[in-house]
Design a protein around this motif. Sequence first.
Motif, PDB file in Angstrom:
ATOM      1  N   UNK A  63       9.878  -6.432 -10.005  1.00 41.79           N
ATOM      2  CA  UNK A  63       9.676  -7.728  -9.344  1.00 41.79           C
ATOM      3  C   UNK A  63      10.454  -7.805  -8.024  1.00 41.79           C
ATOM      4  N   UNK A  64      11.730  -7.398  -7.971  1.00 37.19           N
ATOM      5  CA  UNK A  64      12.441  -7.448  -6.684  1.00 37.19           C
ATOM      6  C   UNK A  64      11.805  -6.552  -5.616  1.00 37.19           C
ATOM      7  N   UNK A  65      11.287  -5.386  -6.015  1.00 30.21           N
ATOM      8  CA  UNK A  65      10.624  -4.503  -5.041  1.00 30.21           C
ATOM      9  C   UNK A  65       9.364  -5.166  -4.501  1.00 30.21           C
ATOM     10  N   UNK A  66       8.576  -5.758  -5.392  1.00 28.45           N
ATOM     11  CA  UNK A  66       7.339  -6.422  -4.960  1.00 28.45           C
ATOM     12  C   UNK A  66       7.653  -7.599  -4.046  1.00 28.45           C
ATOM     13  N   UNK A  67       8.644  -8.380  -4.420  1.00 24.66           N
ATOM     14  CA  UNK A  67       9.025  -9.543  -3.605  1.00 24.66           C
ATOM     15  C   UNK A  67       9.405  -9.101  -2.192  1.00 24.66           C
ATOM     16  N   UNK A  68      10.215  -8.060  -2.094  1.00 24.50           N
ATOM     17  CA  UNK A  68      10.655  -7.565  -0.786  1.00 24.50           C
ATOM     18  C   UNK A  68       9.463  -7.052   0.038  1.00 24.50           C
ATOM     19  N   UNK A  99      -6.180   0.361   2.135  1.00 22.88           N
ATOM     20  CA  UNK A  99      -6.301  -0.692   1.138  1.00 22.88           C
ATOM     21  C   UNK A  99      -5.068  -1.564   1.002  1.00 22.88           C
ATOM     22  N   UNK A 100      -3.955  -1.107   1.567  1.00 22.97           N
ATOM     23  CA  UNK A 100      -2.674  -1.814   1.461  1.00 22.97           C
ATOM     24  C   UNK A 100      -1.970  -1.788   2.816  1.00 22.97           C
ATOM     25  N   UNK A 101      -1.052  -2.738   3.057  1.00 23.32           N
ATOM     26  CA  UNK A 101      -0.264  -2.664   4.293  1.00 23.32           C
ATOM     27  C   UNK A 101       0.496  -1.336   4.380  1.00 23.32           C
ATOM     28  N   UNK A 102       0.747  -0.874   5.592  1.00 23.45           N
ATOM     29  CA  UNK A 102       1.350   0.451   5.818  1.00 23.45           C
ATOM     30  C   UNK A 102       2.670   0.639   5.076  1.00 23.45           C
ATOM     31  N   UNK A 103       3.554  -0.369   5.105  1.00 24.55           N
ATOM     32  CA  UNK A 103       4.854  -0.197   4.442  1.00 24.55           C
ATOM     33  C   UNK A 103       4.698  -0.111   2.923  1.00 24.55           C
ATOM     34  N   UNK A 104       3.678  -0.732   2.391  1.00 24.63           N
ATOM     35  CA  UNK A 104       3.425  -0.648   0.951  1.00 24.63           C
ATOM     36  C   UNK A 104       2.826   0.712   0.614  1.00 24.63           C
ATOM     37  N   UNK A 105       1.988   1.228   1.475  1.00 22.70           N
ATOM     38  CA  UNK A 105       1.450   2.573   1.282  1.00 22.70           C
ATOM     39  C   UNK A 105       2.591   3.591   1.198  1.00 22.70           C
ATOM     40  N   UNK A 106       3.572   3.458   2.072  1.00 19.67           N
ATOM     41  CA  UNK A 106       4.721   4.377   2.044  1.00 19.67           C
ATOM     42  C   UNK A 106       5.510   4.233   0.747  1.00 19.67           C
ATOM     43  N   UNK A 107       5.687   3.012   0.281  1.00 18.70           N
ATOM     44  CA  UNK A 107       6.416   2.775  -0.975  1.00 18.70           C
ATOM     45  C   UNK A 107       5.656   3.370  -2.164  1.00 18.70           C
ATOM     46  N   UNK A 108       4.342   3.275  -2.140  1.00 18.44           N
ATOM     47  CA  UNK A 108       3.514   3.860  -3.205  1.00 18.44           C
ATOM     48  C   UNK A 108       3.686   5.374  -3.202  1.00 18.44           C
ATOM     49  N   UNK A 109       3.615   5.977  -2.030  1.00 22.97           N
ATOM     50  CA  UNK A 109       3.787   7.434  -1.932  1.00 22.97           C
ATOM     51  C   UNK A 109       5.132   7.861  -2.501  1.00 22.97           C
ATOM     52  N   UNK A 125       6.936   6.353  -4.764  1.00 21.43           N
ATOM     53  CA  UNK A 125       6.916   6.204  -6.241  1.00 21.43           C
ATOM     54  C   UNK A 125       6.274   7.403  -6.902  1.00 21.43           C
ATOM     55  N   UNK A 126       5.179   7.882  -6.336  1.00 21.05           N
ATOM     56  CA  UNK A 126       4.451   8.970  -6.981  1.00 21.05           C
ATOM     57  C   UNK A 126       4.974  10.347  -6.611  1.00 21.05           C
ATOM     58  N   UNK A 127       5.874  10.442  -5.659  1.00 23.11           N
ATOM     59  CA  UNK A 127       6.516  11.718  -5.346  1.00 23.11           C
ATOM     60  C   UNK A 127       7.664  12.025  -6.298  1.00 23.11           C
ATOM     61  N   UNK A 128       8.151  10.982  -6.970  1.00 25.76           N
ATOM     62  CA  UNK A 128       9.275  11.161  -7.891  1.00 25.76           C
ATOM     63  C   UNK A 128       8.869  11.893  -9.128  1.00 25.76           C
TER      64      UNK A 128
END
Length: 160
Positions: free
Chosen positions: A47-52, A145-155, A157-160
Motif C-alpha cells: 500500500x505505501x508503494x502504491x500510494x507513493x 499501459x502504465x506511467x513511465x515511473x510505474x513501468x520502472x517499478x514493475x521491472x 519487482x520482477x527482476x528480483x
Amino acid sequence: MTKALYAGSFDPLTNGHLDIIKRATRLFDEVVVAVATNTTKKGLFTAPEKKKMIEEAVKDLPHVTVLDHSGGLTVGLAKELGASVMIRGIRTVKDYEYEVGIAAMNKTQDEEIETLFMLADPAHSFVSSTLVREVASFQGDVSKLVPAHINEAIKEKFLR
C-alpha cells in the motif's frame, strides 16, 4: 464544493486509472484517490508503494489527494471524507454487472452517497492491473499501459 472518492487496489495504477482521475478533476472540485487493500488478490506492491507511485502520477493534477484505505467499507470512507460521490471505472459489461451490485449495496449503507460509473476510454478498455502484472511477470512490455515511473517499478519487482 463537490468531493469525489475514487477507490481501488491500483496494483499497479494504469493509464486507464489515470485517465479516469484526470477526467474526474473536470467534474469535481476535489478528487480523493484511496488505495484500498483487496484481500482477495495477492498484491505486487505494498500500500505505501502504491500510494507513493500514485502521488507521483497525479502531482500535476489540481485538487487530487491520495490516501491509504485499509479496513472498513469504502462507502464509510466516503462519508468520513465528506465525499458525495464514489467513482467507479467501467471497462466491460462484466465490470458493469459487478459494480451495479456493489453500488446497490452501498446505497443500503448510505443513501446520500452516489456512485458514478465512468466508462473507460476505448484506448484503455482492455487494460487491467491483473493483465499488466501477468504480462510483466513474463517480461512482456507494459510501458504503454502504465506511467513511465510505474513501468520502472514493475521491472524492478520482477527482476528480483
